[in-house]
Design an enzyme around this catalytic site. Structure first.
Site, PDB file in Angstrom:
ATOM      1  CE  LYS A  42      -1.866   1.802   4.163  1.00  0.00           C
ATOM      2  NZ  LYS A  42      -2.018   2.980   3.711  1.00  0.00           N
ATOM      3  CE  LYS A  70      -6.928   6.699   4.959  1.00  0.00           C
ATOM      4  NZ  LYS A  70      -5.485   6.591   4.858  1.00  0.00           N
ATOM      5  CG  ASN A  76     -15.727  15.816 -13.822  1.00  0.00           C
ATOM      6  OD1 ASN A  76     -15.372  14.922 -14.901  1.00  0.00           O
ATOM      7  ND2 ASN A  76     -14.569  16.123 -13.958  1.00  0.00           N
ATOM      8  N   GLY A 180      -3.897  -0.588  11.169  1.00  0.00           N
ATOM      9  CA  GLY A 180      -4.091  -0.448  12.835  1.00  0.00           C
ATOM     10  C   GLY A 180      -2.762  -1.713  13.864  1.00  0.00           C
ATOM     11  N   GLY A 185      -0.666  -0.242  17.611  1.00  0.00           N
ATOM     12  CA  GLY A 185      -0.999  -1.197  19.137  1.00  0.00           C
ATOM     13  C   GLY A 185      -2.070  -2.081  18.694  1.00  0.00           C
ATOM     14  N   GLY A 202       2.661  -1.381   8.742  1.00  0.00           N
ATOM     15  CA  GLY A 202       3.322  -0.175   8.490  1.00  0.00           C
ATOM     16  C   GLY A 202       5.231   0.013   9.049  1.00  0.00           C
TER      17      GLY A 202
HETATM   18  P1  XMP Z   1       1.495   1.597  10.531  1.00  0.00           P
HETATM   19  O1  XMP Z   1       2.644   2.296  10.514  1.00  0.00           O
HETATM   20  O2  XMP Z   1       0.783   2.771  11.495  1.00  0.00           O
HETATM   21  O3  XMP Z   1       0.570   2.166   9.200  1.00  0.00           O
HETATM   22  O4  XMP Z   1       1.126   0.443  10.426  1.00  0.00           O
HETATM   23  C1  XMP Z   1      -0.405   1.683   8.860  1.00  0.00           C
HETATM   24  C2  XMP Z   1      -0.888   2.987   7.539  1.00  0.00           C
HETATM   25  O5  XMP Z   1      -2.841   2.776   6.879  1.00  0.00           O
HETATM   26  C3  XMP Z   1      -2.852   3.061   7.389  1.00  0.00           C
HETATM   27  N1  XMP Z   1      -3.954   3.932   7.830  1.00  0.00           N
HETATM   28  C4  XMP Z   1      -5.197   3.887   7.589  1.00  0.00           C
HETATM   29  N2  XMP Z   1      -5.370   4.246   5.660  1.00  0.00           N
HETATM   30  N3  XMP Z   1      -7.893   3.612   6.561  1.00  0.00           N
HETATM   31  C5  XMP Z   1      -6.852   4.242   5.884  1.00  0.00           C
HETATM   32  O6  XMP Z   1      -7.827   3.838   4.802  1.00  0.00           O
HETATM   33  C6  XMP Z   1      -7.581   3.916   8.194  1.00  0.00           C
HETATM   34  O7  XMP Z   1      -8.224   3.786   8.987  1.00  0.00           O
HETATM   35  C7  XMP Z   1      -6.195   4.036   8.179  1.00  0.00           C
HETATM   36  N4  XMP Z   1      -5.466   3.407   9.504  1.00  0.00           N
HETATM   37  C8  XMP Z   1      -3.935   3.522   9.129  1.00  0.00           C
HETATM   38  C9  XMP Z   1      -1.919   5.029   7.750  1.00  0.00           C
HETATM   39  O8  XMP Z   1      -1.823   5.683   7.117  1.00  0.00           O
HETATM   40  C10 XMP Z   1      -0.813   4.044   6.990  1.00  0.00           C
HETATM   41  O9  XMP Z   1      -0.237   4.424   5.275  1.00  0.00           O
END
Ligand code: XMP
Length: 226
Positions: A42, A70, A76, A180, A185, A202
């Site tokens: 991603k 997002k 359009n 998450g 956590g 991530g």
């Molecule tokens: P970490 O470093 O926290 O990265 O493991 C998490 C990744 O996911 C993205 N992120 C989200 N993307 N809805 C989304 O579409 C969410 O609720 C959400 N929460 C986290 C964040 O930008 C990072 O790339």
């Protein structure tokens, strides 16, 4: 690059790498290290603003690429954004659902034209994520995602109980990807048990001394559930 778009999402390990590094060399190095252990990668604004959208086709040699932009605009503009993303070789895009049915339908329609997929954010994973995405609102968004023929929704690994409720709303047809896990956590096992198809991981992978070892740990944690 329509070949990359054709890459089918297959659940093998249940892991999606969230690649929020900002330079191309690190992005390619980390992804090649963990390739085979992740089902998709991603990318979002940090990496794309840092390197350009052409990073997508380079990464798609290792795994299907999900563009986490997002997207939240009028139909359009959504269409124009989606066209760029899929032409660049991405296999899927993450869009917001609060924009309503017409915007969402336009994203799904555009994705279909390229053989791409749409994931809809139903509720966000950070502490403030349930401030506006209240239980009822996120359920409504998940229902709209289903009605709009999206491929899946994004639900918070930090709140597995919400993943379970959102799974009940969408049933078995749509996929759930859950960010998450790790740095924020959440537990990979709890999230998959709650009904997610993939966890998105991530920082705990890309900041690790050895990203491959870290990805392997998550893979084993998920495998133990079977
Ligand atoms: P970490 O470093 O926290 O990265 O493991 C998490 C990744 O996911 C993205 N992120 C989200 N993307 N809805 C989304 O579409 C969410 O609720 C959400 N929460 C986290 C964040 O930008 C990072 O790339």
């Amino acid at each position: 690059n329509s070949n990359a778009n054709a890459t089918v999402f297959q659940r093998k390990t249940g892991i999606i790498l969230a690649l929020d590094v900002t330079d191309e060399a690190s992005a390619l190095e980390i992804t090649s290290e963990v390739s085979g252990l992740i089902d998709a990668v991603k990318i979002g604004y940090p990496l794309v603003l840092g390197t350009g959208l052409q990073i997508a086709s380079k990464l798609s040699k290792y795994a299907p690429v999900i563009a986490d932009f997002k997207v939240a605009d009028i139909p359009n503009t959504d269409r124009l954004i989606c066209e760029h993303v899929f032409k660049a070789g991405c296999a899927a895009i993450i869009v917001q659902g609060f924009t309503g049915p017409d915007s969402l339908t336009e994203c799904v329609k555009t994705a279909d034209e390229f053989g791409g997929k749409v994931f809809v954010v139903s509720e966000m994973s950070h502490p403030g994520g349930d401030h506006f995405f209240t239980d009822d609102v996120s359920k409504e968004i998940a229902a709209l995602a289903k009605k709009s023929d999206a491929f899946g929704i994004v639900a918070p690994a930090t709140r597995p109980e919400r993943v379970k409720e959102l799974r009940a709303v969408i049933g078995g047809d749509l996929k759930i990807i859950s960010p998450g896990v790790g740095a924020q956590g959440g537990s990979a096992a709890d999230t998959i048990k709650a009904g997610a198809d993939w966890v998105i991981v991530g920082r705990s992978i890309y900041n690790a001394e050895n990203p491959r070892d870290e990805a392997m740990k998550v893979k084993v944690e998920i495998e133990k559930l079977i």
